[in-house]
Design a protein around this motif. Sequence first.
Motif, PDB file in Angstrom:
ATOM      1  N   ALA A  15       1.190  -1.069   0.140  1.00  0.00           N
ATOM      2  CA  ALA A  15       0.166  -0.212   0.099  1.00  0.00           C
ATOM      3  C   ALA A  15       0.811   1.138  -0.518  1.00  0.00           C
ATOM      4  CB  ALA A  15      -1.633  -0.267   1.045  1.00  0.00           C
ATOM      5  N   ARG A  21      -1.372   7.031  -3.078  1.00  0.00           N
ATOM      6  CA  ARG A  21      -1.207   6.241  -1.699  1.00  0.00           C
ATOM      7  C   ARG A  21      -1.079   6.872  -0.635  1.00  0.00           C
ATOM      8  NH1 ARG A  21      -2.000   0.920  -4.936  1.00  0.00           N
ATOM      9  NH2 ARG A  21      -0.386   0.110  -4.669  1.00  0.00           N
ATOM     10  N   HIS A  52      -7.210   3.143  -5.282  1.00  0.00           N
ATOM     11  CA  HIS A  52      -6.570   3.713  -4.059  1.00  0.00           C
ATOM     12  C   HIS A  52      -7.049   3.115  -2.529  1.00  0.00           C
ATOM     13  CE1 HIS A  52      -2.599   4.144  -6.504  1.00  0.00           C
ATOM     14  NE2 HIS A  52      -4.019   4.704  -7.899  1.00  0.00           N
ATOM     15  N   VAL A  55      -6.898  -0.416  -1.056  1.00  0.00           N
ATOM     16  CA  VAL A  55      -5.752  -1.049  -1.433  1.00  0.00           C
ATOM     17  C   VAL A  55      -5.479  -0.803   0.557  1.00  0.00           C
ATOM     18  CG1 VAL A  55      -3.540  -1.456  -1.299  1.00  0.00           C
ATOM     19  CG2 VAL A  55      -4.822  -1.820  -3.301  1.00  0.00           C
ATOM     20  N   LEU A  56      -5.103   0.433  -0.073  1.00  0.00           N
ATOM     21  CA  LEU A  56      -5.045   1.303   1.981  1.00  0.00           C
ATOM     22  C   LEU A  56      -6.072   0.757   2.960  1.00  0.00           C
ATOM     23  CD1 LEU A  56      -4.566   5.228   0.615  1.00  0.00           C
ATOM     24  CD2 LEU A  56      -2.776   3.514   1.599  1.00  0.00           C
TER      25      LEU A  56
END
Length: 117
Positions: A15, A21, A52, A55-56
């Motif tokens: 990440a 990100r 994004h 994913v974080l």
Amino acid sequence: MTERDEERTDALFHALADRTRRDILRRVLAGEHSVSGLAANYDMSFAAVQKHVAVLAKAGLLVKRRSGREQLASGDVTAVRSVASMLTELEQIWRGRIARIDELIAADPTAGRNEEE
């Protein structure tokens, strides 16, 4: 470290490997933002920013919640601290190895002498 811990570590560093990100994380650590508000800051599609953010979130670096039609994101300081802790641990290992090399050099009576002597 367990396999689950290793997978979490992989997700955290994956990440953080992307500059967009990291920028999103900086913003949401400063305060809660809507995903659409975040998207306005980048020259990419809303869907790309959503990916994004996902994913974080999967890495545990931010938390999403719904407020009406909006999705709001905020940073998880505890997760960021865990990354900092991991990096500190790696730094300590590195510093220990450097110190050991220094000790070996200091103990070697030929250290520092020119080979041509």
